[in-house]
Design a protein around this motif. Structure first.
Motif, PDB file in Angstrom:
ATOM      1  N   ILE A  71       0.808  -1.216   0.000  1.00  0.00           N
ATOM      2  CA  ILE A  71       0.000   0.000   0.000  1.00  0.00           C
ATOM      3  C   ILE A  71       0.845   1.271   0.000  1.00  0.00           C
ATOM      4  O   ILE A  71       0.296   2.371  -0.073  1.00  0.00           O
ATOM      5  CB  ILE A  71      -0.980   0.016   1.197  1.00  0.00           C
ATOM      6  N   ALA A  72       2.179   1.131   0.062  1.00  0.00           N
ATOM      7  CA  ALA A  72       3.051   2.306   0.038  1.00  0.00           C
ATOM      8  C   ALA A  72       4.415   1.912  -0.508  1.00  0.00           C
ATOM      9  O   ALA A  72       4.833   0.769  -0.393  1.00  0.00           O
ATOM     10  CB  ALA A  72       3.200   2.885   1.438  1.00  0.00           C
ATOM     11  N   GLY A  73       5.091   2.870  -1.119  1.00  0.00           N
ATOM     12  CA  GLY A  73       6.439   2.629  -1.623  1.00  0.00           C
ATOM     13  C   GLY A  73       6.482   2.448  -3.125  1.00  0.00           C
ATOM     14  O   GLY A  73       5.488   2.635  -3.827  1.00  0.00           O
ATOM     15  N   LYS A  74       7.655   2.050  -3.618  1.00  0.00           N
ATOM     16  CA  LYS A  74       7.858   1.947  -5.066  1.00  0.00           C
ATOM     17  C   LYS A  74       7.053   0.820  -5.706  1.00  0.00           C
ATOM     18  O   LYS A  74       6.773   0.862  -6.896  1.00  0.00           O
ATOM     19  CB  LYS A  74       9.345   1.760  -5.388  1.00  0.00           C
ATOM     20  N   ASP A  75       6.673  -0.181  -4.933  1.00  0.00           N
ATOM     21  CA  ASP A  75       5.903  -1.308  -5.456  1.00  0.00           C
ATOM     22  C   ASP A  75       4.428  -1.230  -5.080  1.00  0.00           C
ATOM     23  O   ASP A  75       3.735  -2.245  -5.022  1.00  0.00           O
ATOM     24  CB  ASP A  75       6.495  -2.625  -4.944  1.00  0.00           C
ATOM     25  N   LYS A  76       3.930  -0.032  -4.852  1.00  0.00           N
ATOM     26  CA  LYS A  76       2.544   0.168  -4.439  1.00  0.00           C
ATOM     27  C   LYS A  76       1.581  -0.464  -5.446  1.00  0.00           C
ATOM     28  O   LYS A  76       1.729  -0.296  -6.649  1.00  0.00           O
ATOM     29  CB  LYS A  76       2.252   1.661  -4.327  1.00  0.00           C
ATOM     30  N   GLY A  77       0.622  -1.239  -4.928  1.00  0.00           N
ATOM     31  CA  GLY A  77      -0.371  -1.880  -5.778  1.00  0.00           C
ATOM     32  C   GLY A  77      -0.049  -3.316  -6.138  1.00  0.00           C
ATOM     33  O   GLY A  77      -0.913  -4.049  -6.607  1.00  0.00           O
ATOM     34  N   LYS A  78       1.188  -3.758  -5.922  1.00  0.00           N
ATOM     35  CA  LYS A  78       1.559  -5.137  -6.248  1.00  0.00           C
ATOM     36  C   LYS A  78       1.011  -6.096  -5.198  1.00  0.00           C
ATOM     37  O   LYS A  78       0.900  -5.761  -4.025  1.00  0.00           O
ATOM     38  CB  LYS A  78       3.073  -5.292  -6.335  1.00  0.00           C
ATOM     39  N   VAL A  79       0.682  -7.298  -5.655  1.00  0.00           N
ATOM     40  CA  VAL A  79       0.128  -8.328  -4.783  1.00  0.00           C
ATOM     41  C   VAL A  79       1.098  -9.498  -4.732  1.00  0.00           C
ATOM     42  O   VAL A  79       1.685  -9.875  -5.747  1.00  0.00           O
ATOM     43  CB  VAL A  79      -1.247  -8.805  -5.316  1.00  0.00           C
ATOM     44  N   GLY A  80       1.274 -10.064  -3.550  1.00  0.00           N
ATOM     45  CA  GLY A  80       2.157 -11.213  -3.407  1.00  0.00           C
ATOM     46  C   GLY A  80       1.874 -11.975  -2.130  1.00  0.00           C
ATOM     47  O   GLY A  80       1.085 -11.550  -1.288  1.00  0.00           O
ATOM     48  N   LYS A  81       2.547 -13.114  -2.002  1.00  0.00           N
ATOM     49  CA  LYS A  81       2.388 -13.978  -0.841  1.00  0.00           C
ATOM     50  C   LYS A  81       3.526 -13.707   0.136  1.00  0.00           C
ATOM     51  O   LYS A  81       4.667 -13.499  -0.273  1.00  0.00           O
ATOM     52  CB  LYS A  81       2.423 -15.435  -1.312  1.00  0.00           C
ATOM     53  N   ILE A  82       3.232 -13.719   1.426  1.00  0.00           N
ATOM     54  CA  ILE A  82       4.263 -13.490   2.437  1.00  0.00           C
ATOM     55  C   ILE A  82       5.134 -14.736   2.547  1.00  0.00           C
ATOM     56  O   ILE A  82       4.635 -15.838   2.778  1.00  0.00           O
ATOM     57  CB  ILE A  82       3.647 -13.135   3.797  1.00  0.00           C
ATOM     58  N   LEU A  83       6.433 -14.546   2.354  1.00  0.00           N
ATOM     59  CA  LEU A  83       7.384 -15.648   2.458  1.00  0.00           C
ATOM     60  C   LEU A  83       7.912 -15.793   3.880  1.00  0.00           C
ATOM     61  O   LEU A  83       8.125 -16.897   4.365  1.00  0.00           O
ATOM     62  CB  LEU A  83       8.561 -15.422   1.505  1.00  0.00           C
ATOM     63  N   LYS A  84       8.134 -14.647   4.540  1.00  0.00           N
ATOM     64  CA  LYS A  84       8.735 -14.672   5.868  1.00  0.00           C
ATOM     65  C   LYS A  84       8.381 -13.396   6.611  1.00  0.00           C
ATOM     66  O   LYS A  84       8.301 -12.329   6.010  1.00  0.00           O
ATOM     67  CB  LYS A  84      10.256 -14.780   5.721  1.00  0.00           C
ATOM     68  N   ILE A  85       8.184 -13.514   7.921  1.00  0.00           N
ATOM     69  CA  ILE A  85       7.958 -12.348   8.772  1.00  0.00           C
ATOM     70  C   ILE A  85       9.192 -12.174   9.643  1.00  0.00           C
ATOM     71  O   ILE A  85       9.682 -13.136  10.236  1.00  0.00           O
ATOM     72  CB  ILE A  85       6.690 -12.520   9.628  1.00  0.00           C
ATOM     73  N   LEU A  86       9.707 -10.944   9.685  1.00  0.00           N
ATOM     74  CA  LEU A  86      10.905 -10.634  10.467  1.00  0.00           C
ATOM     75  C   LEU A  86      10.503  -9.718  11.625  1.00  0.00           C
ATOM     76  O   LEU A  86      10.531  -8.494  11.499  1.00  0.00           O
ATOM     77  CB  LEU A  86      11.945  -9.949   9.575  1.00  0.00           C
ATOM     78  N   PRO A  87      10.112 -10.287  12.784  1.00  0.00           N
ATOM     79  CA  PRO A  87       9.587  -9.470  13.876  1.00  0.00           C
ATOM     80  C   PRO A  87      10.599  -8.503  14.488  1.00  0.00           C
ATOM     81  O   PRO A  87      10.224  -7.420  14.917  1.00  0.00           O
ATOM     82  CB  PRO A  87       9.113 -10.485  14.911  1.00  0.00           C
ATOM     83  N   LYS A  88      11.876  -8.856  14.502  1.00  0.00           N
ATOM     84  CA  LYS A  88      12.884  -7.956  15.079  1.00  0.00           C
ATOM     85  C   LYS A  88      13.070  -6.702  14.237  1.00  0.00           C
ATOM     86  O   LYS A  88      13.378  -5.635  14.754  1.00  0.00           O
ATOM     87  CB  LYS A  88      14.222  -8.676  15.234  1.00  0.00           C
ATOM     88  N   ARG A  89      12.872  -6.826  12.931  1.00  0.00           N
ATOM     89  CA  ARG A  89      13.005  -5.678  12.027  1.00  0.00           C
ATOM     90  C   ARG A  89      11.659  -5.048  11.702  1.00  0.00           C
ATOM     91  O   ARG A  89      11.604  -4.068  10.972  1.00  0.00           O
ATOM     92  CB  ARG A  89      13.673  -6.115  10.722  1.00  0.00           C
ATOM     93  N   ASN A  90      10.573  -5.654  12.209  1.00  0.00           N
ATOM     94  CA  ASN A  90       9.215  -5.185  11.929  1.00  0.00           C
ATOM     95  C   ASN A  90       8.969  -5.158  10.418  1.00  0.00           C
ATOM     96  O   ASN A  90       8.451  -4.197   9.866  1.00  0.00           O
ATOM     97  CB  ASN A  90       8.992  -3.801  12.542  1.00  0.00           C
ATOM     98  N   ALA A  91       9.385  -6.242   9.757  1.00  0.00           N
ATOM     99  CA  ALA A  91       9.345  -6.294   8.301  1.00  0.00           C
ATOM    100  C   ALA A  91       8.847  -7.650   7.813  1.00  0.00           C
ATOM    101  O   ALA A  91       8.763  -8.615   8.577  1.00  0.00           O
ATOM    102  CB  ALA A  91      10.735  -6.022   7.744  1.00  0.00           C
TER     103      ALA A  91
END
Length: 107
Positions: free
Chosen positions: A15-35
């Protein structure tokens, strides 16, 4: 440990950034980096040197870079739009996620 309303293998929209509007599947969640790492989104090129001991070839490799978790939104299958997520209990007492726009349950 932080808890997030999105999980691995969820379908999300950027929903924000250079790839706004792209759809994809989450491969990994990085909780320490909040990413999160999202499939085929935020691609970067890495120039790698060949390593004959590990038998890895050199060259330019494209891979996903982490996105901040606030820049992605869960995609609802019911209304096919990025949605806010709520929690509710089913009749048998199971806690499930649901789309706050269309009230559709999210697996």
């Amino acid at each position: 440990m932080k808890t997030y309303r999105i999980r691995k293998d969820d379908k999300v929209m950027v929903i924000a950034g250079k790839d706004k509007g792209k759809v994809g599947k989450i491969l990994k969640i990085l909780p320490k980096r909040n990413a999160v790492l999202v499939e085929k989104v935020n691609q970067v090129k890495r120039h790698t040197k060949a390593n004959p001991y590990a038998k890895t070839p050199g060259g330019i490799i494209e891979k996903e870079a982490p996105l901040d978790i606030s820049n992605v939104a869960l995609l609802c299958e019911g209304c096919a739009k990025p949605a806010k997520v709520g929690y509710k209990y089913t009749a048998d007492g199971k806690k499930v996620r649901f789309c706050k726009k269309c009230n559709h349950e999210i697996a």
